[in-house]
Write a protein that holds these residues in place. Sequence first.
Motif, PDB file in Angstrom:
ATOM      1  N   ARG A  34       4.974  -3.488  -9.221  1.00  0.00           N
ATOM      2  CA  ARG A  34       5.887  -2.359  -9.420  1.00  0.00           C
ATOM      3  C   ARG A  34       5.464  -1.488 -10.614  1.00  0.00           C
ATOM      4  NH1 ARG A  34      11.932  -4.812  -8.393  1.00  0.00           N
ATOM      5  NH2 ARG A  34      11.695  -5.094  -6.161  1.00  0.00           N
ATOM      6  N   ARG A  38       5.914   2.199  -9.531  1.00  0.00           N
ATOM      7  CA  ARG A  38       7.238   2.672  -9.947  1.00  0.00           C
ATOM      8  C   ARG A  38       7.305   4.185 -10.145  1.00  0.00           C
ATOM      9  NH1 ARG A  38       9.030   2.812 -14.982  1.00  0.00           N
ATOM     10  NH2 ARG A  38      10.798   1.520 -14.423  1.00  0.00           N
ATOM     11  N   TYR A 118       9.837   1.043  -3.107  1.00  0.00           N
ATOM     12  CA  TYR A 118       8.535   1.248  -3.764  1.00  0.00           C
ATOM     13  C   TYR A 118       7.464   1.422  -2.689  1.00  0.00           C
ATOM     14  CZ  TYR A 118      10.927  -0.523  -7.886  1.00  0.00           C
ATOM     15  OH  TYR A 118      11.810  -0.683  -8.931  1.00  0.00           O
TER      16      TYR A 118
ATOM     17  N   ASP B  43      13.504  -1.134 -13.385  1.00  0.00           N
ATOM     18  CA  ASP B  43      13.320  -1.443 -11.958  1.00  0.00           C
ATOM     19  C   ASP B  43      14.528  -2.205 -11.422  1.00  0.00           C
ATOM     20  OD1 ASP B  43      10.818  -0.296 -11.730  1.00  0.00           O
ATOM     21  OD2 ASP B  43       9.749  -2.135 -12.247  1.00  0.00           O
TER      22      ASP B  43
END
Lengths: 285, 103
Positions: A34, A38, A118, B43
């Motif tokens: 990620r 991201r 994602y 996140d």
Amino acid sequence: MRSYINKLADYRDFEFEHEADLRCPKEYIEKQLRHITRGSRRTEKAEVLQKGDVAVLKLESKAAKFDRPSVTLTVGGGLFDKELEEKLVGRKVGERFAVTVNGEEVKTEVLSATRSVYPEPDDEMVKKYVAGKDDMEGVETVEQYIEHIKSHYAAEKKQETVFGILDSVAEYVLTHTDWEFDEKEVQKVYDDMYTEMCEWVKDEMGTSFEELFDDELTAQTGAENKAQLLEMIRADAERAIASALFVHKYTDGKEPKEIDLNEIYDLDWSFLQDYVTENIRFIEE
Amino acid sequence: MITYATDKNYDELVAEGVVLVDFFGVHCGPCKMLAKSLDELDDEFPFLNIVKVDTDKCPEQTEKFRINGIPDLYFYKDGKVLFHQPGMVDAEEIRSKLAEILY
């Protein structure tokens, strides 16, 4: 040294786990990936709740914590309430249901939910992410990046395992050995540690130890107040002397005449590190 | 959401809701480690407001908060500082403090 050992504990008597799994979990790899994806993260509406979704809930309960017209949380994030969050997985937006949390009934309504999406990582994302990062030299593809993640994880896990056990072994020896501390020697090390701590406070926090507030002290050291910190330094001083005696006993057997902080910081613990490392079976990819 | 502050918009960015402010420096090693943890928090909890303040680019705020060492974290709720965490801190400690402030 004027302090001495009456009866030394044997570090080999300490029991520890002789196996360590260094294989990188899938979730860890996903989390690390990620970092490169991201930048292109997007948010979409979710219909059925999954772990990681952001949900807005209406809660009704006799317990104040669970009686809210609107609360935003990440399902499975664990910040609000683990038990409630676990019971949200599979629920639909608009659904009303009652769950029991901590023995209390909680009427729950899922008002809305969103999910972070994602993109699949590609080599271009990897190149952009690793640019300028010295520790990732040579990493250019997603495959290489995943290999880097795995090896980095294994190295960290190995170090964490060895040093964790090393700490416990040292703790075992330090608490099971019969020491005789020389008061003047302890005072000297304490004074050196105190001076070093005052210099650190001045450099890092721009104030003197005397002017430091208790909350700042607690944030940095965990001590509740100055008196407690000084007690901790005193215990550290004894511990440092004990460590020096222990290490010298098992290495060269030559104790320094005078003990100082440089001597303590330079202690060669490698014999113990080697012993721990040699006695663990590391499971690798 | 992670936002980079300027000296001018700082007050506006911390005025509402729960905001985690990170005073950092681009050449500071511990700041880079903390940045990774903050990215992971973002996140996981995208509804959180994380404000990053580059101490070289925001001298007024850096001076105002007497930032002597970095990283340096401030936890805000509706414009008020509820908690100050100077120095390096791990993600678990941040999570625990956020849980306290958010809920």
